[in-house]
Design a protein around this motif. Structure first.
Motif, PDB file in Angstrom:
ATOM      1  N   GLU A 169      48.982  38.300  26.867  1.00 59.69           N
ATOM      2  CA  GLU A 169      48.933  38.887  28.069  1.00 59.69           C
ATOM      3  C   GLU A 169      50.221  39.809  28.520  1.00 59.69           C
ATOM      4  N   ARG A 303      43.096  37.185  19.996  1.00 57.20           N
ATOM      5  CA  ARG A 303      42.914  38.085  20.990  1.00 57.20           C
ATOM      6  C   ARG A 303      41.800  38.033  21.981  1.00 57.20           C
ATOM      7  N   GLU A 307      41.771  37.530  26.025  1.00 61.03           N
ATOM      8  CA  GLU A 307      41.121  38.622  27.080  1.00 61.03           C
ATOM      9  C   GLU A 307      40.049  37.911  27.882  1.00 61.03           C
ATOM     10  N   ARG A 311      39.747  37.505  31.828  1.00 61.67           N
ATOM     11  CA  ARG A 311      38.705  38.012  32.647  1.00 61.67           C
ATOM     12  C   ARG A 311      38.069  37.022  33.710  1.00 61.67           C
TER      13      ARG A 311
END
Length: 388
Positions: A169, A303, A307, A311
């Protein structure tokens, strides 16, 4: 008393080049200087700078390596002197025949010049490729270190994954950091030693201890240490950082870090006297972490997990903001526009007789009423004072 100037050192890249030219590994050079291989790695990357006696020993060793490199460099060989040969007597050349004179001589063909070969350009890695390379290089070791801190295999793996997800991030910041592994390691340690881990349901179920009795005793001894002392011991004797680096990573002063390290070593040596030697303790920590089957997830999985988590947090923040805006609008719509004093609640009054309606008058009451009406309503006679 004036302090003598520090001995100058070559740049970090030159230090590494001198070591590789002398065919020395980082471990061999560390043994000659009297430090750990991790310290040599930090010196050659420019992350830290040696000080004091270690700087003097390191500078002296690099100077010796540079002199040896100069001696080993081949000197340019002198061009061989041309030997004088006696002049040869000119031999009589036969005269060409008329046919040979008329025959044209072939012209030499020009030889093609070799084209310079361009050097291959370095291939730039994408952020995902750089992240995968960092994860594949440091994740297995970080999982083993987290296991020494927590004593739980699943918690160690999860701590490292969360740390790498946080690094993904903030990847622009981590990619420019001088020590990306240190950035991830500090985040993983903070998550692994968080006091909130005790409130999780999984923490209530103990995991199976190591099979070897010696490993089991060492792990129990580590878990009995305070979290700060345990982290300092793992960083200094397990990872191989020096004291200033350990102090910087644990966010403490150097004297406080030294005190924690001494207390942790005393506690371990008090229960396991064979580990009083730091070298033996370092080897046993490495063996304890290596004997467990600790595996890290694949880089793409980490990863994608990061992500997905980002979200979800973004959607939750948007939903909370929308709900807050809707609640505020509803409150503004239904709120009163002027002040209305509150109405006090009614209370029952006790002790007052109930009011009774008048009934019919008796004969005596009628006679008395008539008598009162007939009499003249005069006041009392005025009295006049007299002198005596």
């Amino acid at each position: 008393m004036t302090r003598s100037p520090a001995t100058p050192l070559p740049p970090p890249k030159a230090r590494r080049r001198l070591r590789e030219t002398a065919t020395l590994t980082q471990t061999q050079l560390a043994d000659r200087v009297g430090v750990t291989p991790a310290t040599v790695r930090a010196w050659e990357s420019g992350r830290t700078t040696p000080r004091g006696r270690k700087r003097e020993a390191y500078a002296k060793l690099l100077k010796t390596l540079a002199e040896e490199e100069t001696v080993r460099a081949p000197e340019p060989e002198p061009e061989p002197e041309s030997k004088l040969e006696p002049e040869a007597k000119p031999q009589p050349q036969p005269e060409p025949q008329p046919e040979e004179k008329a025959k044209p001589q072939p012209q030499p063909q020009p030889q093609p010049q070799p084209q310079p070969v361009a050097a291959p350009e370095p291939v730039a890695l994408t952020p995902a490729q750089a992240f995968d390379a960092l994860y594949a290089f440091s994740a297995p070791a970080l999982v083993r270190q987290a296991f020494l801190l927590t004593g739980r295999r699943e918690q160690a793996r999860e701590s490292v994954e969360r740390a790498f997800q946080a690094a993904w991030e903030h990847w622009p910041e981590v990619a420019r950091d001088r020590d990306p592994v240190g950035w991830v390691r500090a985040t993983a340690y903070e998550y692994a030693l968080s006091p909130w881990q005790r409130l999780r349901p999984r923490h209530r179920h103990p995991e199976p201890p190591p099979a070897d009795p010696g490993d089991r005793t060492l792990l129990n001894t580590l878990l009995r240490l305070p979290p700060r002392h345990r982290r300092t011991l793992v960083l200094y004797d397990g990872v191989g950082l020096d004291l200033p680096e350990t102090a910087a990573e644990t966010e403490a002063s150097t004297p406080a870090t030294a005190n924690r390290l001494l207390r942790a070593r005393e506690a371990v040596a008090g229960r396991l006297p064979a580990l009083a030697d730091p070298q033996v303790l370092n080897r046993r920590l490495a063996e304890l972490a290596s004997n467990e089957r600790l595996r890290a997830a694949e880089p793409p999985t980490v990863r994608r997990g990061g992500e997905r988590r980002a979200r979800l947090r973004t959607r939750a923040a948007i939903a909370f903001t929308v709900a807050l805006i809707g609640t505020t609008a509803l409150t503004v719509r239904t709120a009163p526009t002027h002040y209305e004093p509150p109405v006090s609640p009614g209370q029952a009054v006790r002790g007052v007789p109930q009011r009774v309606a008048p009934g019919a008058l008796s004969d005596e009451e009628l006679e008395l009423r008539q008598k009162l009406r007939d009499q003249v309503q005069d006041g009392p006679e005025r009295l006049s004072p007299r002198l005596e």
